[in-house]
Design a protein around this motif. Structure first.
Motif, mmCIF file in Angstrom:
data_model
loop_
_atom_site.group_PDB
_atom_site.id
_atom_site.type_symbol
_atom_site.label_atom_id
_atom_site.label_comp_id
_atom_site.label_asym_id
_atom_site.label_seq_id
_atom_site.Cartn_x
_atom_site.Cartn_y
_atom_site.Cartn_z
ATOM 1 N N VAL A 1 84.016 -82.737 17.690
ATOM 2 C CA VAL A 1 85.402 -82.270 18.221
ATOM 3 C C VAL A 1 85.511 -82.813 19.644
ATOM 4 O O VAL A 1 86.744 -83.303 19.998
ATOM 5 C CB VAL A 1 85.177 -80.766 18.118
ATOM 6 C CG1 VAL A 1 86.615 -80.257 18.624
ATOM 7 C CG2 VAL A 1 85.280 -80.063 16.601
ATOM 8 N N ASP A 2 84.642 -82.787 20.524
ATOM 9 C CA ASP A 2 84.846 -83.230 21.835
ATOM 10 C C ASP A 2 85.098 -84.647 21.681
ATOM 11 O O ASP A 2 86.151 -85.137 22.428
ATOM 12 C CB ASP A 2 83.636 -83.003 22.432
ATOM 13 C CG ASP A 2 83.507 -81.489 22.952
ATOM 14 O OD1 ASP A 2 84.572 -80.489 22.693
ATOM 15 O OD2 ASP A 2 82.290 -81.320 23.674
ATOM 16 N N PHE A 3 84.480 -85.380 21.040
ATOM 17 C CA PHE A 3 84.639 -86.982 20.916
ATOM 18 C C PHE A 3 86.001 -87.212 20.464
ATOM 19 O O PHE A 3 86.811 -88.000 20.988
ATOM 20 C CB PHE A 3 83.417 -87.710 20.016
ATOM 21 C CG PHE A 3 83.702 -89.012 19.596
ATOM 22 C CD1 PHE A 3 83.169 -90.250 20.525
ATOM 23 C CD2 PHE A 3 84.375 -89.468 18.753
ATOM 24 C CE1 PHE A 3 83.278 -91.330 20.364
ATOM 25 C CE2 PHE A 3 84.736 -90.796 18.399
ATOM 26 C CZ PHE A 3 84.091 -91.620 19.330
ATOM 27 N N ALA A 4 86.309 -86.528 19.372
ATOM 28 C CA ALA A 4 87.757 -86.872 18.532
ATOM 29 C C ALA A 4 88.907 -86.587 19.586
ATOM 30 O O ALA A 4 89.670 -87.319 19.660
ATOM 31 C CB ALA A 4 87.769 -85.881 17.541
ATOM 32 N N ARG A 5 88.542 -85.487 20.495
ATOM 33 C CA ARG A 5 89.664 -85.091 21.233
ATOM 34 C C ARG A 5 89.856 -85.978 22.227
ATOM 35 O O ARG A 5 90.984 -86.547 22.766
ATOM 36 C CB ARG A 5 89.529 -83.716 21.460
ATOM 37 C CG ARG A 5 89.910 -82.561 20.685
ATOM 38 C CD ARG A 5 89.825 -81.068 21.087
ATOM 39 N NE ARG A 5 90.285 -80.243 19.822
ATOM 40 C CZ ARG A 5 89.867 -79.054 19.765
ATOM 41 N NH1 ARG A 5 88.752 -78.427 20.619
ATOM 42 N NH2 ARG A 5 90.426 -78.222 18.712
ATOM 43 N N LEU A 6 88.935 -86.469 23.003
ATOM 44 C CA LEU A 6 88.938 -87.420 24.100
ATOM 45 C C LEU A 6 89.389 -88.677 23.543
ATOM 46 O O LEU A 6 90.281 -89.220 24.316
ATOM 47 C CB LEU A 6 87.335 -87.842 24.734
ATOM 48 C CG LEU A 6 87.012 -86.323 25.580
ATOM 49 C CD1 LEU A 6 85.446 -86.590 25.813
ATOM 50 C CD2 LEU A 6 87.824 -86.465 26.787
ATOM 51 N N ALA A 7 89.144 -89.092 22.485
ATOM 52 C CA ALA A 7 89.249 -90.572 21.839
ATOM 53 C C ALA A 7 90.817 -90.437 21.686
ATOM 54 O O ALA A 7 91.804 -91.466 22.013
ATOM 55 C CB ALA A 7 88.794 -90.891 20.634
ATOM 56 N N HIS A 8 91.158 -89.322 21.081
ATOM 57 C CA HIS A 8 92.928 -89.123 20.756
ATOM 58 C C HIS A 8 93.619 -89.035 21.967
ATOM 59 O O HIS A 8 94.837 -89.752 21.986
ATOM 60 C CB HIS A 8 93.155 -87.747 19.904
ATOM 61 C CG HIS A 8 94.476 -87.600 19.536
ATOM 62 N ND1 HIS A 8 95.143 -88.286 18.741
ATOM 63 C CD2 HIS A 8 95.382 -86.870 20.136
ATOM 64 C CE1 HIS A 8 96.576 -87.897 18.418
ATOM 65 N NE2 HIS A 8 96.548 -86.942 19.430
ATOM 66 N N ASP A 9 93.164 -88.263 23.025
ATOM 67 C CA ASP A 9 94.000 -88.358 24.003
ATOM 68 C C ASP A 9 94.029 -89.570 24.833
ATOM 69 O O ASP A 9 95.104 -90.044 25.424
ATOM 70 C CB ASP A 9 93.136 -87.349 25.322
ATOM 71 C CG ASP A 9 93.252 -85.834 24.882
ATOM 72 O OD1 ASP A 9 94.250 -85.638 23.595
ATOM 73 O OD2 ASP A 9 92.657 -84.990 25.237
ATOM 74 N N GLN B 1 95.264 -96.564 11.873
ATOM 75 C CA GLN B 1 94.207 -95.661 12.807
ATOM 76 C C GLN B 1 93.829 -96.730 13.895
ATOM 77 O O GLN B 1 92.769 -97.425 13.670
ATOM 78 C CB GLN B 1 93.297 -94.939 11.966
ATOM 79 C CG GLN B 1 93.839 -94.060 10.938
ATOM 80 C CD GLN B 1 94.546 -92.901 11.564
ATOM 81 O OE1 GLN B 1 93.969 -92.577 12.644
ATOM 82 N NE2 GLN B 1 95.208 -92.038 11.001
ATOM 83 N N VAL B 2 94.132 -95.969 15.077
ATOM 84 C CA VAL B 2 93.398 -97.042 16.346
ATOM 85 C C VAL B 2 92.269 -96.326 16.577
ATOM 86 O O VAL B 2 92.410 -95.232 17.272
ATOM 87 C CB VAL B 2 94.459 -97.127 17.337
ATOM 88 C CG1 VAL B 2 94.057 -98.000 18.509
ATOM 89 C CG2 VAL B 2 95.853 -97.594 17.002
ATOM 90 N N LEU B 3 91.222 -96.963 16.669
ATOM 91 C CA LEU B 3 89.769 -96.233 16.773
ATOM 92 C C LEU B 3 88.861 -96.894 17.685
ATOM 93 O O LEU B 3 88.946 -98.325 17.825
ATOM 94 C CB LEU B 3 89.029 -96.117 15.350
ATOM 95 C CG LEU B 3 89.917 -95.751 14.291
ATOM 96 C CD1 LEU B 3 89.311 -95.743 12.852
ATOM 97 C CD2 LEU B 3 90.177 -94.140 14.714
ATOM 98 N N PRO B 4 87.890 -96.265 18.300
ATOM 99 C CA PRO B 4 87.135 -96.871 19.347
ATOM 100 C C PRO B 4 85.836 -97.401 18.636
ATOM 101 O O PRO B 4 84.895 -96.917 18.572
ATOM 102 C CB PRO B 4 86.796 -95.899 20.273
ATOM 103 C CG PRO B 4 86.752 -94.643 19.702
ATOM 104 C CD PRO B 4 87.988 -95.025 18.567
ATOM 105 N N LEU B 5 86.161 -98.486 17.810
ATOM 106 C CA LEU B 5 84.889 -99.312 17.170
ATOM 107 C C LEU B 5 84.325 -100.274 17.951
ATOM 108 O O LEU B 5 85.067 -100.830 18.831
ATOM 109 C CB LEU B 5 85.717 -99.811 15.909
ATOM 110 C CG LEU B 5 86.359 -98.897 14.744
ATOM 111 C CD1 LEU B 5 87.009 -99.636 13.737
ATOM 112 C CD2 LEU B 5 85.274 -97.783 14.303
#
Length: 203
Positions: free
Chosen positions: A113-121, A161-165
């Motif tokens: 959840v922390d990872f997802a929120r930081l990446a989305h922000d 979806q723009v993702l930190p890949l």
């Protein structure tokens, strides 16, 4: 159609449920979809003494969860969904048929959840810093496609979806959904080149 003219709808996001699903994929050592690279800044999975049968069952359940997370309308669950404790509203699993996955993901809830929120922000901040750029990128690709084929683009929908890949590129992750690396998305010229084949396939 509006006044007889084709319409196109492109929705761009870094959706937290998608980011959580990919975090869990990596944390659990799930290989599929094999063509999609790993996320950056996510630790390697802990060694887990699962049997081959248990790992196959876990991967099968994750694939179903992934499909209904990426494109819920195209992959409705045959049984009701329920939220999983610790993931807020970001993970919903079928009440039946996801027991192995539900049992495996709990310990990863806080980190996922922390990872997802930081990446989305981070995505939201970068998008806000370049208003209008997102629309222009797609409009330019569609206009170029129309010049090549000599007609108006067909009506279509596309989710991005723009993702930190960890690798730059664009990958289909659903029938109407692609994943694009955040670094590629912010490179105007490279993204324009990369999105052209996607637009050509749909329009």
């Amino acid at each position: 159609m509006t006044g007889g003219q084709p319409e196109w709808v492109i929705r761009e996001d870094a959706a937290q449920p998608v980011l959580v699903a990919l975090y869990l994929r990596q944390a659990l050592g799930i290989r599929s979809p094999e063509e999609l690279p790993a996320l950056r800044r996510v630790p390697s999975p802990l060694i887990d003494e699962r049997t081959d049968a248990a790992q196959q069952r876990l991967e099968r359940e994750w694939r179903s969860y992934w499909a209904l997370t990426v494109e819920p309308q195209a992959h409705p669950s045959p049984v009701p969904l329920e939220l999983v404790d610790g993931f807020d509203t970001l993970v919903a699993l079928p009440v039946e048929g996801a027991e192995t996955l539900r049992g495996a993901i709990g310990r990863h809830a806080d980190d996922a959840v922390d990872f997802a929120r930081l990446a989305h922000d981070r995505y939201a901040r970068e998008s806000a810093a370049r208003p209008g750029v997102s629309y222009r990128a797609y409009a330019s690709a569609i206009a170029a496609h129309e010049r090549v084929v000599g007609r108006r683009a067909h009506s279509f929908e596309l989710n991005v979806q723009v993702l930190p890949l960890a690798q730059r590129g664009v990958w289909w992750i659903g029938s109407l959904t692609v994943a694009v690396t955040d670094g590629l998305r912010s490179d105007v010229v490279a993204f324009d080149t990369a999105i052209h084949p996607i637009i050509a396939e749909l329009a």
